[in-house]
Design an enzyme around this catalytic site. Structure first.
Site, short mmCIF file in Angstrom:
data_model
loop_
_atom_site.label_atom_id
_atom_site.label_comp_id
_atom_site.label_asym_id
_atom_site.label_seq_id
_atom_site.Cartn_x
_atom_site.Cartn_y
_atom_site.Cartn_z
N HIS A 472 0.80 -1.15 -0.09
CA HIS A 472 -0.05 -0.01 0.04
C HIS A 472 0.85 1.32 0.14
O HIS A 472 0.61 2.05 -0.89
CB HIS A 472 -0.87 0.07 1.06
CG HIS A 472 -1.83 1.24 1.38
ND1 HIS A 472 -3.02 1.15 0.89
CD2 HIS A 472 -1.58 2.53 1.77
CE1 HIS A 472 -3.51 2.35 1.28
NE2 HIS A 472 -2.63 3.29 1.67
N GLU A 473 1.83 1.30 0.89
CA GLU A 473 2.66 2.60 0.95
C GLU A 473 3.61 2.68 0.01
O GLU A 473 3.75 3.87 -0.73
CB GLU A 473 3.42 2.45 2.35
CG GLU A 473 2.54 2.47 3.62
CD GLU A 473 1.44 3.48 3.52
OE1 GLU A 473 1.61 4.77 3.00
OE2 GLU A 473 0.63 3.56 4.38
N HIS A 476 1.70 4.35 -2.75
CA HIS A 476 1.97 6.00 -2.85
C HIS A 476 2.95 6.37 -3.15
O HIS A 476 3.15 7.52 -3.84
CB HIS A 476 1.56 6.32 -1.25
CG HIS A 476 0.47 6.24 -0.58
ND1 HIS A 476 -0.81 6.85 -1.38
CD2 HIS A 476 -0.05 5.55 0.37
CE1 HIS A 476 -1.88 6.80 -0.76
NE2 HIS A 476 -1.47 5.97 0.56
N HIS A 479 3.41 6.72 -6.69
CA HIS A 479 2.46 8.03 -7.36
C HIS A 479 3.55 9.36 -7.09
O HIS A 479 3.53 10.34 -8.12
CB HIS A 479 1.41 8.22 -6.26
CG HIS A 479 0.21 8.92 -7.00
ND1 HIS A 479 -0.88 9.26 -6.16
CD2 HIS A 479 0.03 9.74 -7.97
CE1 HIS A 479 -1.78 9.93 -6.77
NE2 HIS A 479 -0.97 10.21 -8.10
ZN LIG Z 1 -2.90 5.24 1.83
#
Ligand SMILES: [Zn+2]
Length: 682
Positions: A472-473, A476, A479
């Site tokens: 998940h991290e 990010h 991105h």
């Molecule tokens: Zn998040």
């Protein structure tokens, strides 16, 4: 020595303000000490003030570069200082750093409030806005101009006279009420506890017993206790066979903020809603939801309601079917009557154990931290061609690691991983950019950090949840790292709140790709691949009890939305009841967060009229991953390229809905989410 020269000397001495002649211009952590932060911040704030004054008082005709471009370029020193400070304050705090943070927060709030309240500056922004069609702006420039102006307008910059004064009063009162709401909630959570006898511990697993004993010591009593902390009360409700104790604990948990007396939050919630409505109307919006959703991908209350209701009906049907199963289990336990909210978690846990039991201890050796980092990097390599090379540089803690990220031999970013829990780190996991990507006023490559709280072991082994957090991290981080925009204010994760979790939640799907687990989830000692039966259990456990979880979540999200869409209710509890009855909330399920303790909505403005955004993002990530599957698989090259080109590289430089449509050819639909949560027949 002139004033200017003296200032320059101070900067030379303070490592936070110097030019960083380090590899990739990383912060020189080995030269920075805590004593440097306060003077560096003061100097950086003064420099930013001077830059803002120069932009506001510029004599030349306002144009894009001397107003908007100049605002983008301003504050470089401030970004350096805060980039380093917030990194260490969150991930490696000390009493000294906490003290600095308490001093910095009001200072920064005042500083940024003064920028948006600067009327001369706003007049120049307005002048550029008026001329926008004649300036030959690029699409990104037009977007940055619109966002800048909108930020000023939304904070009240265009108001004058009484309206301006009233806005300031409302903001001050809302800040006060938000703090009071939080403090009342903490007080209720702190004061209530239920003492347990040794016999009351029957059936509780060791970790719950240990937590209950530790909580008792904290409360100053000799025996174990149940408190209202989620990490204790939820497992207690899951495991305690004592229905009377579950009922008592559940009642106290549900009553937080609504116990009467000095800590009651019901009137505070009503006042907050009324002030938010007034604030929205002063700014020209029909209501607070319309004001709040303007900046989001959803844009309107109708769009949010449509999404939530599309999920609600199938989730409710699933929850009702599950309630029947659980009630039968209860009856065969010798307990008559209806399944109640304090029974759900207990029987659901029994059912989970019977149907999906997954032995966490046996799973962990297959999920070493090293293996999961390799898996996350490998997926990024297959999808986007990124390569990761360990980097030896001084960082703020010995547990931090850095990699240089390249593509086709060219530098892309520096990625820092700070994975282990420690006392000096706040809880949770997050991704932040110490430096965001931008090309104006000069090219800067991103420096991105992932911070997690995994147990340090030798070797470090993760739970499946931990592994999902790591992915998940890292989503990010992608991105940020793949961002390719000109202006920093729209770089990387600077996007709408209901869009920002798309890259992160989407990346979690690659952990669930069987070929990824087969390749990387290898036993840390033997190197053998995870047994297929275990792999199936891991992947199957994901949608257990999703009817319940979806229902309790959507009930809260709808109440949040309805509270803000229309006139503020005078009696929040009556309105809450009316909304839930209208939806047909199943008997044995309550809102995940009832209004008097709905901190997301009332402690501040972050998630007000925005609690839906978790579900919104999940709908998108399921829909987006389905695009890969439809196109030919998780590693489909065309889709990966489209994901980078249309979403990961664009930051907030284009409207989120438009980006999604470019990627998917249409707006997201709920089908993939319902399928993923097991709420329709796949
Ligand atoms: Zn998040």
């Amino acid at each position: 020595m002139s004033e200017g020269a003296k200032k320059e000397d101070m900067s030379m001495a303070n490592p936070l303000l110097q030019d960083w002649d380090t590899p990739f211009e990383l912060a020189p952590f080995d030269r920075i000490s805590d004593a440097d932060f306060a003077p560096a911040l003061d100097e950086a704030l003064a420099a930013h003030d001077a830059e803002i004054a120069a932009i506001a008082n510029e004599m030349a005709e306002p144009d894009f570069d001397n107003v908007i471009g100049a605002l983008e370029a301003a504050g470089a020193a401030l970004e350096k200082v805060l980039g380093v400070f917030f990194t260490v304050a969150g991930a490696d705090s000390t009493p000294k750093r906490e003290e600095l943070q308490r001093a910095f927060s009001p200072k920064l709030a005042r500083h940024f409030a003064a920028v948006t309240a600067n009327k001369a500056l706003f007049a120049r922004i307005e002048a550029v806005w008026e001329e926008r069609d004649t300036l030959g702006l690029s699409d990104e420039q037009a977007r940055v101009l619109m966002l800048t102006r909108r930020g000023f307008v939304r904070s009240g910059a265009a108001l004058a006279g009484d309206a301006d004064a009233r806005m300031k009063e409302i903001k001050a009162r809302l800040a006060e009420l938000g703090t009071k709401f939080t403090q009342n909630l903490l007080a209720d959570e702190r004061e209530w506890f239920m003492e347990l006898s040794e016999a009351d511990l029957d059936g509780l697993p060791d970790f719950v017993v240990d937590t209950a004993r530790e909580a008792g010591r904290e409360k100053g009593v000799t025996g174990p206790v149940v408190t209202l902390s989620r990490s204790l009360i939820v497992p207690f409700l899951q495991f305690s066979p004592r229905r009377d104790l579950r009922e008592k604990a559940f009642a106290a948990w549900g009553a937080r903020g609504a116990n009467g007396g000095a800590y009651d939050n019901r009137a505070i919630a009503a006042e907050i809603l009324a002030l938010r409505e007034e604030r929205a109307k002063l700014l020209g919006y029909a209501n607070f939801a319309a004001f709040k959703l303007e900046t989001e991908m959803a844009k309107t209350p109708e769009a949010v309601r449509e999404l939530l209701m599309a999920v609600w009906e199938p989730a409710k049907a699933q929850a009702e079917a599950d309630a029947t199963v659980l009630e039968e289990m209860m009856h065969s336990d010798g307990v008559n009557g209806q399944l109640e909210p304090w029974d759900w978690r207990y029987y659901a846990e029994k059912r989970r154990k019977a149907e999906h039991d997954l032995d966490e201890a046996a799973l962990k050796p297959y999920l070493s931290l090293e293996a999961m980092i390799s898996a996350a990097f490998s997926c990024a390599n297959r999808l986007f061609g990124l390569e990761f090379k360990p980097l030896e540089v001084p960082l703020y803690h010995a547990d931090c690691r850095a990699w240089e990220v390249t593509r086709d031999g060219k530098h892309v970013a520096v990625f820092i991983g700070d994975y282990f829990a420690r006392g000096s780190k706040r809880s949770g996991a997050w991704c932040s950019a110490m430096r965001a990507q931008a090309k104006y006023p000069r090219e800067q490559a991103p420096v991105v950090i992932n911070v997690c709280n995994f147990n340090k072991g030798d070797p470090a082994l993760l739970s499946y949840d931990d592994a999902r957090t790591l992915f998940h991290e890292f989503g990010h981080a992608l991105h940020q790292m793949l961002s390719d925009v000109t202006y920093e204010s729209v770089s990387g994760t600077s996007v709408a709140r209901d869009f920002v979790e798309l890259p992160s939640q989407l990346y979690e799907h690659w952990l669930e790709v069987p070929e990824v687990l087969r390749e990387f989830a290898r036993h840390v000692d033997s190197g053998e691949a995870m047994p297929e039966a275990m792999l199936e259990k891991v992947l199957g456990a994901a949608n257990f009890d999703q009817g319940f979880q979806t229902v309790e979540y959507v009930a809260s999200a709808m109440v949040d939305l309805e509270f803000h869409d229309g006139a503020a209710p005078e009696d929040v509890m009556a309105r809450q009841e009316e909304i839930l009855t209208g939806m047909g909330l199943p008997h044995a399920i309550t809102m995940r967060h009832a209004s008097p303790h709905f901190a997301h909505v009332f402690s501040g403005d972050g998630y007000s009229s925005g609690y839906y955004s978790y579900m919104w993002s999940e709908v998108m990530d399921a829909d987006a991953f389905a695009a890969f599957e439809e196109a030919g698989g998780a590693f489909d090259a065309g889709m990966a390229q489209s994901l980078e080109e249309n979403i990961l590289s664009k930051g907030g430089s284009v409207d989120a809905g438009a980006l999604y449509e470019r990627f998917r050819g249409r707006l997201p639909g709920v089908e993939a989410l319902l399928k993923g949560r097991g709420l329709v027949d796949a």
